[in-house]
Design an enzyme around this catalytic site. Structure first.
Site, PDB file in Angstrom:
ATOM      1  N   HIS A  25       7.164  -0.856  10.758  1.00 19.36           N
ATOM      2  CA  HIS A  25       8.318  -0.586   9.512  1.00 19.36           C
ATOM      3  C   HIS A  25       9.345   0.384   9.736  1.00 19.36           C
ATOM      4  CE1 HIS A  25       4.966  -2.706   7.641  1.00 19.36           C
ATOM      5  NE2 HIS A  25       5.769  -3.053   6.628  1.00 19.36           N
TER       6      HIS A  25
ATOM      7  N   HIS B  18       3.477   2.897   4.960  1.00 22.76           N
ATOM      8  CA  HIS B  18       4.003   1.676   5.954  1.00 22.76           C
ATOM      9  C   HIS B  18       5.020   2.077   6.972  1.00 22.76           C
ATOM     10  CE1 HIS B  18       6.619   1.281   2.553  1.00 22.76           C
ATOM     11  NE2 HIS B  18       7.535   1.449   3.373  1.00 22.76           N
TER      12      HIS B  18
ATOM     13  N   GLY C 133      -1.192   3.849   2.207  1.00 24.94           N
ATOM     14  CA  GLY C 133      -0.880   2.313   2.548  1.00 24.94           C
ATOM     15  C   GLY C 133      -0.823   1.470   1.307  1.00 24.94           C
TER      16      GLY C 133
ATOM     17  N   LEU D 114       0.590   1.436  -1.940  1.00 24.05           N
ATOM     18  CA  LEU D 114       1.736   2.146  -2.606  1.00 24.05           C
ATOM     19  C   LEU D 114       1.148   2.820  -3.908  1.00 24.05           C
ATOM     20  CD1 LEU D 114       4.694  -0.007  -1.494  1.00 24.05           C
ATOM     21  CD2 LEU D 114       3.840   2.011  -0.527  1.00 24.05           C
TER      22      LEU D 114
ATOM     23  N   ASP E  57      10.230   3.673  -2.788  1.00 19.18           N
ATOM     24  CA  ASP E  57      10.335   3.160  -4.178  1.00 19.18           C
ATOM     25  C   ASP E  57       9.311   2.402  -4.730  1.00 19.18           C
ATOM     26  OD1 ASP E  57      13.451   3.545  -4.543  1.00 19.18           O
ATOM     27  OD2 ASP E  57      13.831   2.271  -2.945  1.00 19.18           O
TER      28      ASP E  57
ATOM     29  N   ASN F 223      16.707   4.398  -0.849  1.00 18.85           N
ATOM     30  CA  ASN F 223      17.598   3.574  -0.113  1.00 18.85           C
ATOM     31  C   ASN F 223      17.845   2.440  -0.663  1.00 18.85           C
ATOM     32  OD1 ASN F 223      15.357   1.925   0.231  1.00 18.85           O
ATOM     33  ND2 ASN F 223      14.648   3.326   1.889  1.00 18.85           N
TER      34      ASN F 223
ATOM     35  N   HIS G  63      13.520  -3.047   6.489  1.00 16.85           N
ATOM     36  CA  HIS G  63      12.361  -2.466   5.819  1.00 16.85           C
ATOM     37  C   HIS G  63      11.178  -2.733   6.864  1.00 16.85           C
ATOM     38  CE1 HIS G  63       9.363  -1.940   3.049  1.00 16.85           C
ATOM     39  NE2 HIS G  63       8.492  -3.039   3.614  1.00 16.85           N
TER      40      HIS G  63
ATOM     41  N   GLU H  95      -7.001   6.173 -15.951  1.00 17.82           N
ATOM     42  CA  GLU H  95      -8.074   5.950 -14.985  1.00 17.82           C
ATOM     43  C   GLU H  95      -7.552   5.858 -13.747  1.00 17.82           C
ATOM     44  OE1 GLU H  95      -9.276   4.087 -18.866  1.00 17.82           O
ATOM     45  OE2 GLU H  95      -7.644   3.837 -17.349  1.00 17.82           O
TER      46      GLU H  95
ATOM     47  N   HIS I 267     -15.788  -5.041 -23.017  1.00 22.69           N
ATOM     48  CA  HIS I 267     -16.380  -3.761 -22.476  1.00 22.69           C
ATOM     49  C   HIS I 267     -17.467  -3.830 -21.975  1.00 22.69           C
ATOM     50  CE1 HIS I 267     -12.816  -2.503 -24.739  1.00 22.69           C
ATOM     51  NE2 HIS I 267     -13.262  -1.289 -24.460  1.00 22.69           N
TER      52      HIS I 267
ATOM     53  N   ARG J 263     -25.098   3.657 -22.060  1.00 25.04           N
ATOM     54  CA  ARG J 263     -24.681   4.339 -23.340  1.00 25.04           C
ATOM     55  C   ARG J 263     -26.087   4.573 -24.250  1.00 25.04           C
ATOM     56  NH1 ARG J 263     -23.289   1.509 -28.432  1.00 25.04           N
ATOM     57  NH2 ARG J 263     -21.938   3.073 -29.636  1.00 25.04           N
TER      58      ARG J 263
END
Length: 664
Positions: free
Chosen positions: A28, A68, A117, A119, A155, A185, A259, A407, A469, A516
Site C-alpha cells: 500500500h 496497511h 491492521g 482500522l 481516514d 488525503n 491506495h 465496550e 442478553h 449474574r
C-alpha cells in the site's frame, strides 16, 4: 545535526517504500508516500526515543494506526537506527520471516508498539497508552514518566465506530499527551472520500474537547510547529495534515489507485525522475542516512539524564520501577487470594458470581497498586469499582475508568495499556457485549498481551432481560480464539483460583466468565493446590464401586451436576463430577492426567447453559449434552432452566439412556 534537506530525508522513506513494494509486487504505497514529510517532522524534531534501547520506559510511543501503510513505519525504524529492522528485512517486505510483515506486528524490541491492521484499533491502543502514561506520571512522578503518544491516523481509522468512541472519551478524560497526525488525503480505496463521508472532521474533534490544528502535511516545518503547539496544550491534539496520496508516483498520485497500487519497475523509475532521486533501488546516500541516524541519537541527552535519575532513586522506588517496567506483579500478590478461598471454603456461603469477582478485585486492588479497572456504564451491575477512585479529567491518579457505553474502546484501550506496560488493565462488561470487543480480544491474543477481560451475565441465568442478553454461543466463540485462556468458575473458591490463574498468565489474555445469579458452593477445600490450574479436575469421585458415569460441567452448572450425581449415587450408579473451568488448561495437561479425569470407559454427559459446540472432544459424539440448542427467552431464571431442560433430572435421564444402551 547534518542539515540534509528534510525533503530529501522524507524521500528516503518514499524510496525504501517504493522499492520494497515494487520488489514484492504488492503493498500500500499511498500512506508511506503521502505521510513521509509528516513522519519526518515527528522523528527528526520531536520524538523522544532511543533505537539502541527500544524498551526505554519513558520513550514516546508511536502507533501506526493505518497499518496497511506499514512501509512508512518500517522505513522510519530502519533509517533511525533500530537494529532489528535491517535493510534485508525491508528487501523481504511481506515475505515469510521478515520483521517487515504486511501490517505492523507487535514487537517493541524493534519499535513496533502494537499490532495494527483492523482500522481504528491503533488509535484506541494509543489512547490506552496515553491513559497509562497519565496514571503512571501521577503515581511515579514526572521525573520518571513524562512522554507522549503519537498516532499516524488515516481516514479509515476515523470512520470506524471505535474511532468516535476514542475521540469522545480521550477528550472527556483530557489525555493531553495524546497526539493524532491525521493523513487527510481525501481519498479511500473506493475513491474520493465524499462517496461516503461529508463530516467536518476537525469539528468532530473540537466538539469532543480536542486541540485541533490544520497544516500542509508536506511542509515539514509547518508540521513540526504544529506538533510543538500540540505538546503545549493540556487537551489531546489532532493535527490535520493535508496530503496527496501516493506523493511521488506521477501516474497515480492523488488518485484512488495510489491506495494499494502495484508498483512496476517503470513506475519506480518514473518516481526517481519526478522527485530527483538518482540512486539505485534500496540505496540511501551516506549523508541522508547519516542525518537519519543522527535523528535517532537526538534524544540521547534526555535518555542519559533519565538513567541518572533512575540510578539516584531510593532503593524501594527503584525496585518498584524495575518491577513495573519488567511486567512483574508485586511479591506475594497471590496471598490475599489464597486467604479469600480458604475463607470461602470455610464459610460455604452462596453469592452472585459477578459479585464474587468484584470482591476479589477489591482485594487485588490493594495488593496490586498498578491495577486499573473499569466498565462501560456497568459500575453497579458488575460491582468492580468499590475500592477504587475514578480516573477523571482532573485526577489522572484514579484507578477506575468510566468508559461510558464504549465496550470496543475499552477493550482496545486495555490492549494499549498492557502494551505500554506498567499497569494491569481490567475491563468488565456483560458477556453478550464481548462481540463489540471481538477485534480487541483477537489482537490481545495475537500480541500475547496479559490482559484480563472480565465478563458477567454469562447465560440464560440472567433471566428476564431475554435472549438478546443471553450469550448462549459466546463461550464457544471465545474458546475458538488461539491463545485466549477462558475461565468459567463454579463458586467462590474457583473464582479466586481463576483470578490467580488469569493474573499469572503473562503470555496472553484471559477471559474470566461470571454468572449474574447466585453460585452455590461446591468446593469445601480452599487451601493447598489451585485445582483449577489444571483446567479440569474430579470434584467428586464415584462412591458406589468402579466409576460408571462422568458428568462434566462448568460455572453455574456444576451445582446441577452435583445434584444429578446425588440422585444417581442413590440408585447405586457410581458417578463422578468433573468441574472444567478451563478447556485450554486441561488440553495442555499430560495424556495420563486427562484420561484419568475423563474416565476410561464411562458414560459421559456434559451440562453447560450454552451450545454444545466443542464438547464432543471430551464426551464423544455419542455423549450426552444438557444445554442450549437455540436462543433463550425472557423469564425468571429458575423457570428458564426448567423450560430449557437444564436440570439435574435431565442429566440423570441422559445418563440412564446411555447406561441402558451399553447394557443392551
Amino acid at each position: 545535526m547534518n542539515m540534509t534537506d528534510p525533503r530529501t530525508m522524507a524521500n528516503a522513506i518514499r524510496f525504501l517504500s517504493i522499492d520494497a513494494i515494487e520488489r514484492v509486487g504488492e503493498g500500500h504505497p499511498g500512506t508511506p508516500l503521502g505521510s513521509a514529510d509528516t513522519a519526518t517532522a515527528l522523528f527528526t524534531c520531536h520524538l523522544k526515543f532511543n533505537p539502541k534501547d527500544p524498551l526505554w520506559f519513558d520513550r514516546d510511543r508511536v502507533v501506526q494506526s493505518n497499518g496497511h501503510g506499514s512501509m512508512l513505519l518500517y522505513s522510519l525504524l530502519h533509517l533511525s537506527g533500530y537494529e532489528k529492522i535491517t535493510l534485508d528485512d525491508i528487501k523481504r517486505f511481506r515475505e515469510l520471516g521478515s520483521h517487515c510483515e504486511g501490517h505492523p506486528e507487535f514487537d517493541p524490541t524493534c519499535g513496533i508498539e502494537v499490532t495494527t491492521g483492523p482500522l481504528g484499533q491503533g488509535i484506541a491502543n494509543a489512547a490506552g497508552m496515553a491513559l497509562a502514561e497519565a496514571f503512571l506520571g501521577e503515581w511515579l512522578g514526572r521525573d520518571l514518566v513524562d512522554h507522549y503518544t503519537y498516532a499516524f491516523v488515516g481516514d479509515g481509522c476515523l470512520q470506524e465506530g471505535v474511532g468516535q468512541e476514542v475521540i469522545s472519551l480521550a477528550g472527556h478524560l483530557r489525555l493531553g499527551k495524546l497526539v493524532f497526525l491525521w493523513d487527510d488525503n481525501r481519498m479511500t480505496d473506493d475513491g474520493v472520500i465524499d462517496l461516503a463521508l461529508s463530516d467536518d472532521m476537525p469539528a468532530r474533534f473540537r466538539l469532543s474537547g480536542w486541540h485541533v490544528q490544520e497544516v500542509d502535511g508536506h511542509d515539514v516545518d509547518a508540521v513540526s510547529a504544529a506538533i510543538l503547539l500540540a505538546k503545549k496544550d493540556p487537551r489531546p491534539s489532532m493535527i490535520r495534515c493535508t496530503t496527496v496520496i501516493g506523493r511521488g508516483l506521477p501516474e497515480v498520485e492523488g488518485t484512488r489507485a495510489a491506495h494499494s497500487a502495484r508498483i512496476f519497475r517503470e513506475g519506480a523509475e518514473a518516481a526517481r525522475r519526478y522527485l530527483g532521486w538518482p540512486h539505485a533501488p534500496f540505496e540511501i546516500p551516506d549523508d541522508t542516512l547519516s542525518a537519519w541516524r543522527e535523528a535517532g541519537r537526538r534524544s540521547l541527552p534526555e535518555y542519559q539524564a533519565w538513567q541518572s535519575r533512575v540510578d539516584a532513586l531510593p532503593p524501594e522506588k527503584r525496585r518498584l520501577l524495575d518491577r513495573l517496567r519488567e511486567g512483574r506483579l508485586p511479591e506475594g500478590w497471590q496471598e490475599p487470594l489464597r486467604s479469600f478461598r480458604e475463607r470461602a471454603a470455610r464459610e460455604s456461603s452462596a453469592e452472585s458470581g459477578i459479585k464474587l469477582s468484584g470482591d476479589i478485585v477489591d482485594i487485588l486492588a490493594e495488593a496490586i497498586p498498578e491495577l486499573i479497572s473499569g466498565a462501560p456504564d456497568l459500575e453497579g451491575a458488575t460491582k468492580h469499582k468499590r475500592a477504587l477512585a475514578p480516573f477523571t479529567a482532573s485526577d489522572h491518579g484514579g484507578r477506575y475508568v468510566h468508559y461510558g457505553i464504549r465496550e470496543h474502546a475499552m477493550g482496545a484501550m486495555q490492549n494499549g495499556m498492557a502494551a505500554h506496560g506498567g499497569v494491569v488493565p481490567v475491563g468488565v462488561t456483560y458477556l453478550v457485549f464481548s462481540d463489540y470487543m471481538r477485534p480487541t480480544l483477537r489482537l490481545a491474543a495475537m500480541m500475547n498481551l496479559p490482559v484480563p477481560f472480565v465478563f458477567s451475565h454469562d447465560s440464560i441465568g440472567i433471566g428476564r432481560n431475554g435472549p438478546t442478553h443471553q450469550p448462549v454461543e459466546y463461550l464457544a466463540s471465545l474458546r475458538a480464539i488461539p491463545n485466549m485462556l477462558v475461565l468459567r468458575p463454579a463458586d467462590a473458591v474457583e473464582a479466586a483460583e481463576c483470578w490467580e490463574i488469569a493474573l499469572g498468565n503473562r503470555g496472553g489474555p484471559s477471559s474470566l466468565i461470571f454468572a449474574r445469579q447466585t453460585l452455590e458452593p461446591v468446593r469445601t477445600d480452599g487451601s493447598g493446590e489451585n485445582r483449577s490450574r489444571r483446567g479440569a479436575y474430579v470434584l467428586l469421585e464415584g462412591e458406589s464401586g468402579v466409576r460408571q458415569v462422568t458428568i462434566f460441567a462448568t460455572g453455574s452448572e456444576v451445582g446441577i451436576a452435583v445434584e444429578a450425581r446425588r440422585q444417581l449415587e442413590a440408585e447405586g450408579i457410581s458417578t463422578a463430577v468433573v468441574s472444567m473451568p478451563s478447556w485450554e488448561l486441561f488440553d495442555a495437561q499430560d495424556e495420563d492426567f486427562r484420561k484419568k479425569v475423563l474416565g476410561r470407559g464411562t458414560v459421559r454427559v456434559a451440562v453447560e447453559a450454552a451450545v454444545r459446540l466443542g464438547w464432543d472432544r471430551y464426551i464423544g459424539e455419542d455423549g450426552g449434552f444438557v444445554g442450549m440448542s437455540g436462543f433463550g427467552a425472557s423469564g425468571a431464571e429458575t423457570d428458564l432452566y426448567e423450560h430449557f431442560g437444564i436440570t439435574a433430572g435431565r442429566v440423570v435421564e441422559e445418563v440412564r439412556k446411555r447406561l441402558k444402551g451399553t447394557s443392551s
